[in-house]
Design a protein around this motif. Structure first.
Motif, PDB file in Angstrom:
ATOM      1  N   MET A   1       9.485   0.356   2.620  1.00  0.00           N
ATOM      2  CA  MET A   1       9.851   1.720   2.206  1.00  0.00           C
ATOM      3  C   MET A   1      11.352   1.968   2.320  1.00  0.00           C
ATOM      4  O   MET A   1      11.835   3.047   1.998  1.00  0.00           O
ATOM      5  CB  MET A   1       9.095   2.728   3.063  1.00  0.00           C
ATOM      6  CG  MET A   1       7.581   2.699   2.867  1.00  0.00           C
ATOM      7  SD  MET A   1       7.112   3.071   1.156  1.00  0.00           S
ATOM      8  CE  MET A   1       7.710   4.750   1.012  1.00  0.00           C
ATOM      9  N   ARG A   2      12.075   0.952   2.805  1.00  0.00           N
ATOM     10  CA  ARG A   2      13.529   1.026   2.996  1.00  0.00           C
ATOM     11  C   ARG A   2      13.916   2.241   3.838  1.00  0.00           C
ATOM     12  O   ARG A   2      14.688   3.103   3.401  1.00  0.00           O
ATOM     13  CB  ARG A   2      14.239   1.022   1.642  1.00  0.00           C
ATOM     14  CG  ARG A   2      13.991  -0.279   0.882  1.00  0.00           C
ATOM     15  CD  ARG A   2      14.721  -0.371  -0.425  1.00  0.00           C
ATOM     16  NE  ARG A   2      14.463  -1.662  -1.047  1.00  0.00           N
ATOM     17  CZ  ARG A   2      14.814  -1.983  -2.290  1.00  0.00           C
ATOM     18  NH1 ARG A   2      15.420  -1.081  -3.045  1.00  0.00           N
ATOM     19  NH2 ARG A   2      14.549  -3.175  -2.781  1.00  0.00           N
TER      20      ARG A   2
ATOM     21  N   ALA B   1       7.019  -5.167   8.325  1.00  0.00           N
ATOM     22  CA  ALA B   1       7.345  -5.405   6.913  1.00  0.00           C
ATOM     23  C   ALA B   1       6.879  -4.240   6.058  1.00  0.00           C
ATOM     24  O   ALA B   1       7.579  -3.812   5.124  1.00  0.00           O
ATOM     25  CB  ALA B   1       6.709  -6.712   6.443  1.00  0.00           C
ATOM     26  N   GLY B   2       5.671  -3.707   6.348  1.00  0.00           N
ATOM     27  CA  GLY B   2       5.177  -2.558   5.596  1.00  0.00           C
ATOM     28  C   GLY B   2       6.093  -1.359   5.731  1.00  0.00           C
ATOM     29  O   GLY B   2       6.323  -0.614   4.766  1.00  0.00           O
TER      30      GLY B   2
ATOM     31  N   PHE C   1       5.479  -1.008 -10.391  1.00  0.00           N
ATOM     32  CA  PHE C   1       5.035  -2.361 -10.036  1.00  0.00           C
ATOM     33  C   PHE C   1       6.183  -3.360 -10.079  1.00  0.00           C
ATOM     34  O   PHE C   1       6.293  -4.231  -9.203  1.00  0.00           O
ATOM     35  CB  PHE C   1       3.923  -2.803 -10.994  1.00  0.00           C
ATOM     36  CG  PHE C   1       3.394  -4.181 -10.693  1.00  0.00           C
ATOM     37  CD1 PHE C   1       2.497  -4.379  -9.645  1.00  0.00           C
ATOM     38  CD2 PHE C   1       3.807  -5.279 -11.433  1.00  0.00           C
ATOM     39  CE1 PHE C   1       2.013  -5.651  -9.359  1.00  0.00           C
ATOM     40  CE2 PHE C   1       3.330  -6.549 -11.151  1.00  0.00           C
ATOM     41  CZ  PHE C   1       2.420  -6.733 -10.112  1.00  0.00           C
ATOM     42  N   GLU C   2       7.063  -3.243 -11.087  1.00  0.00           N
ATOM     43  CA  GLU C   2       8.146  -4.214 -11.217  1.00  0.00           C
ATOM     44  C   GLU C   2       9.146  -4.111 -10.060  1.00  0.00           C
ATOM     45  O   GLU C   2       9.872  -5.066  -9.771  1.00  0.00           O
ATOM     46  CB  GLU C   2       8.863  -4.059 -12.567  1.00  0.00           C
ATOM     47  CG  GLU C   2       9.489  -2.690 -12.813  1.00  0.00           C
ATOM     48  CD  GLU C   2       8.513  -1.708 -13.460  1.00  0.00           C
ATOM     49  OE1 GLU C   2       8.997  -0.680 -13.987  1.00  0.00           O
ATOM     50  OE2 GLU C   2       7.286  -1.978 -13.428  1.00  0.00           O
ATOM     51  N   GLN C   3       9.210  -2.965  -9.378  1.00  0.00           N
ATOM     52  CA  GLN C   3      10.042  -2.818  -8.184  1.00  0.00           C
ATOM     53  C   GLN C   3       9.264  -3.184  -6.923  1.00  0.00           C
ATOM     54  O   GLN C   3       9.835  -3.666  -5.938  1.00  0.00           O
ATOM     55  CB  GLN C   3      10.548  -1.376  -8.063  1.00  0.00           C
ATOM     56  CG  GLN C   3      11.473  -0.928  -9.175  1.00  0.00           C
ATOM     57  CD  GLN C   3      11.909   0.519  -9.016  1.00  0.00           C
ATOM     58  OE1 GLN C   3      11.929   1.052  -7.907  1.00  0.00           O
ATOM     59  NE2 GLN C   3      12.257   1.166 -10.118  1.00  0.00           N
ATOM     60  N   MET C   4       7.951  -2.942  -6.985  1.00  0.00           N
ATOM     61  CA  MET C   4       7.121  -3.155  -5.811  1.00  0.00           C
ATOM     62  C   MET C   4       7.081  -4.634  -5.399  1.00  0.00           C
ATOM     63  O   MET C   4       7.213  -4.964  -4.217  1.00  0.00           O
ATOM     64  CB  MET C   4       5.698  -2.655  -6.101  1.00  0.00           C
ATOM     65  CG  MET C   4       4.787  -2.603  -4.891  1.00  0.00           C
ATOM     66  SD  MET C   4       3.088  -2.168  -5.383  1.00  0.00           S
ATOM     67  CE  MET C   4       3.370  -0.683  -6.343  1.00  0.00           C
ATOM     68  N   VAL C   5       6.911  -5.519  -6.364  1.00  0.00           N
ATOM     69  CA  VAL C   5       6.742  -6.944  -6.061  1.00  0.00           C
ATOM     70  C   VAL C   5       7.943  -7.512  -5.302  1.00  0.00           C
ATOM     71  O   VAL C   5       7.776  -8.116  -4.234  1.00  0.00           O
ATOM     72  CB  VAL C   5       6.461  -7.751  -7.343  1.00  0.00           C
ATOM     73  CG1 VAL C   5       6.475  -9.241  -7.044  1.00  0.00           C
ATOM     74  CG2 VAL C   5       5.119  -7.331  -7.936  1.00  0.00           C
ATOM     75  N   PRO C   6       9.181  -7.342  -5.805  1.00  0.00           N
ATOM     76  CA  PRO C   6      10.304  -7.897  -5.033  1.00  0.00           C
ATOM     77  C   PRO C   6      10.493  -7.227  -3.677  1.00  0.00           C
ATOM     78  O   PRO C   6      10.920  -7.888  -2.722  1.00  0.00           O
ATOM     79  CB  PRO C   6      11.524  -7.647  -5.945  1.00  0.00           C
ATOM     80  CG  PRO C   6      11.094  -6.605  -6.911  1.00  0.00           C
ATOM     81  CD  PRO C   6       9.635  -6.784  -7.103  1.00  0.00           C
ATOM     82  N   ARG C   7      10.139  -5.938  -3.563  1.00  0.00           N
ATOM     83  CA  ARG C   7      10.299  -5.261  -2.274  1.00  0.00           C
ATOM     84  C   ARG C   7       9.299  -5.797  -1.248  1.00  0.00           C
ATOM     85  O   ARG C   7       9.626  -5.937  -0.064  1.00  0.00           O
ATOM     86  CB  ARG C   7      10.154  -3.748  -2.455  1.00  0.00           C
ATOM     87  CG  ARG C   7      11.434  -3.129  -2.993  1.00  0.00           C
ATOM     88  CD  ARG C   7      11.304  -1.695  -3.412  1.00  0.00           C
ATOM     89  NE  ARG C   7      11.103  -0.777  -2.297  1.00  0.00           N
ATOM     90  CZ  ARG C   7      11.220   0.543  -2.408  1.00  0.00           C
ATOM     91  NH1 ARG C   7      11.555   1.083  -3.584  1.00  0.00           N
ATOM     92  NH2 ARG C   7      11.022   1.325  -1.374  1.00  0.00           N
ATOM     93  N   VAL C   8       8.092  -6.115  -1.700  1.00  0.00           N
ATOM     94  CA  VAL C   8       7.101  -6.710  -0.807  1.00  0.00           C
ATOM     95  C   VAL C   8       7.591  -8.070  -0.322  1.00  0.00           C
ATOM     96  O   VAL C   8       7.547  -8.388   0.874  1.00  0.00           O
ATOM     97  CB  VAL C   8       5.733  -6.852  -1.511  1.00  0.00           C
ATOM     98  CG1 VAL C   8       4.793  -7.745  -0.702  1.00  0.00           C
ATOM     99  CG2 VAL C   8       5.101  -5.477  -1.728  1.00  0.00           C
TER     100      VAL C   8
ATOM    101  N   PHE D   1       0.815  -1.220   0.000  1.00  0.00           N
ATOM    102  CA  PHE D   1       0.000   0.000   0.000  1.00  0.00           C
ATOM    103  C   PHE D   1       0.849   1.269   0.000  1.00  0.00           C
ATOM    104  O   PHE D   1       0.645   2.171  -0.829  1.00  0.00           O
ATOM    105  CB  PHE D   1      -0.940  -0.002   1.209  1.00  0.00           C
ATOM    106  CG  PHE D   1      -1.825   1.209   1.292  1.00  0.00           C
ATOM    107  CD1 PHE D   1      -2.939   1.321   0.477  1.00  0.00           C
ATOM    108  CD2 PHE D   1      -1.540   2.234   2.180  1.00  0.00           C
ATOM    109  CE1 PHE D   1      -3.753   2.436   0.542  1.00  0.00           C
ATOM    110  CE2 PHE D   1      -2.351   3.360   2.253  1.00  0.00           C
ATOM    111  CZ  PHE D   1      -3.460   3.459   1.436  1.00  0.00           C
ATOM    112  N   ALA D   2       1.811   1.375   0.932  1.00  0.00           N
ATOM    113  CA  ALA D   2       2.629   2.585   1.019  1.00  0.00           C
ATOM    114  C   ALA D   2       3.506   2.749  -0.221  1.00  0.00           C
ATOM    115  O   ALA D   2       3.726   3.877  -0.692  1.00  0.00           O
ATOM    116  CB  ALA D   2       3.496   2.544   2.272  1.00  0.00           C
ATOM    117  N   LEU D   3       3.988   1.626  -0.766  1.00  0.00           N
ATOM    118  CA  LEU D   3       4.804   1.693  -1.980  1.00  0.00           C
ATOM    119  C   LEU D   3       3.997   2.262  -3.144  1.00  0.00           C
ATOM    120  O   LEU D   3       4.476   3.109  -3.914  1.00  0.00           O
ATOM    121  CB  LEU D   3       5.322   0.302  -2.341  1.00  0.00           C
ATOM    122  CG  LEU D   3       6.262  -0.362  -1.337  1.00  0.00           C
ATOM    123  CD1 LEU D   3       6.560  -1.799  -1.767  1.00  0.00           C
ATOM    124  CD2 LEU D   3       7.550   0.424  -1.207  1.00  0.00           C
TER     125      LEU D   3
END
Length: 281
Positions: free
Chosen positions: A159-160, A154-155, A116-123, A107-109
């Motif tokens: 956001m690193r 994790a959430g 999206f292509e960065q979001m999936v591996p970060r999740v 959600f925050a991402l």
């Protein structure tokens, strides 16, 4: 070490509707360095929650200077600074917005425009860091208390962040859930160098901290390493804080004439001394 956060003579006063004022934070000074775990403790009304609000810009100091990542926090840089801070609150249910664990972590991402292509591996990476990757498609509200807080962490990690703030994050958990969350945070600090500020009233939780700040009536009463803070047992109890079990038992044993040396903060330390004492008799 890099300076992560600093308070320079910071004060904040609440004004009531009746016109009465209460100084919630009074001339507080301290610095947090990269990779440190700082525990802020105190009874209800000591100023802990107000400090948390000041650190993330929900409030601004009426006096003094508060800097985060070497920038004085203000309305212009607030959102940029917040994007580098992870925050985990007392009740994880109040933080969940997604229908599944992975939706919630994403959600925050998504709000911050992460592709999206960065979001999936970060999740996936952030859930793996807290040992919750197998719960990707679970509904958050069906998890245990400890599992919910790990998802909330994790959430924040997705956001690193450079800084993770835990605001009474374990106060509503049972002992097992609390131990799960504290273990995860400690492992993250050790493996990633994450800077942690833990705001709590549970003195058992602060044993892993590098430094403890004790708040009382808005003022910084004392600061130091956990073993230094717990040596002031009578002062801590006088302001309504409970000592760790090992510290209380050490004092009771001394009162019974058993020659306990030092101020033990963990059961392991106390057991080792008692075993040595027994063997030497």
């Amino acid at each position: 070490m890099k300076e992560i956060l600093s308070l320079d003579h910071v004060s904040y006063t609440y004004e009531s509707v009746e016109g009465e004022s209460r100084k919630a934070v009074d001339d507080v000074c301290f610095t947090v360095w990269e990779g440190e775990w700082i525990a802020i403790v105190g009874h209800n009304g000591s100023g802990k929650s107000t400090l948390a609000k000041l650190m993330i810009g929900l409030l601004f100091p009426e006096a003094g200077k508060l800097s985060v990542f070497l920038e004085e926090l203000n309305t212009e840089n607030l959102w940029d600074i917040r994007s580098r801070i992870g925050m985990v609150f007392q009740n994880p249910d109040n933080q969940f917005v997604g229908s599944t664990v992975q939706d919630d972590v994403a959600f925050a991402l998504e709000n911050n425009g992460v592709p999206f292509e960065q979001m999936v591996p970060r999740v996936h990476d952030s859930l793996a860091q807290v040992n919750m990757e197998e719960f990707l498609d679970h509904e958050p509200h069906h998890l245990s208390g400890g599992q919910k807080q790990r998802v909330a962490i994790a959430g924040a990690l997705a956001m690193r962040p450079k800084l993770l703030i835990l605001d009474e994050a374990t106060s509503m958990l049972d002992p097992q859930g609390r131990d799960e969350v504290i273990k995860v945070v400690d492992e993250l600090k050790q493996t990633t160098g994450l800077t942690v500020i833990s705001i709590t009233h549970d003195l058992e939780e602060v044993l892993l901290a590098d430094k403890v700040i004790v708040m009382n009536d808005g003022k910084m009463m004392m600061s130091g390493k956990p073993e230094e803070i717990f040596s002031h047992d009578e002062q801590l109890e006088a302001i309504g804080l409970d000592l760790p079990f090992a510290s209380r038992l050490s004092r009771l044993l001394r009162e019974e004439g058993i020659a306990i040396q030092g101020q033990h903060t963990t059961e392991k330390e106390l057991v080792n001394e008692l075993w040595t004492f027994h063997c030497n008799k």
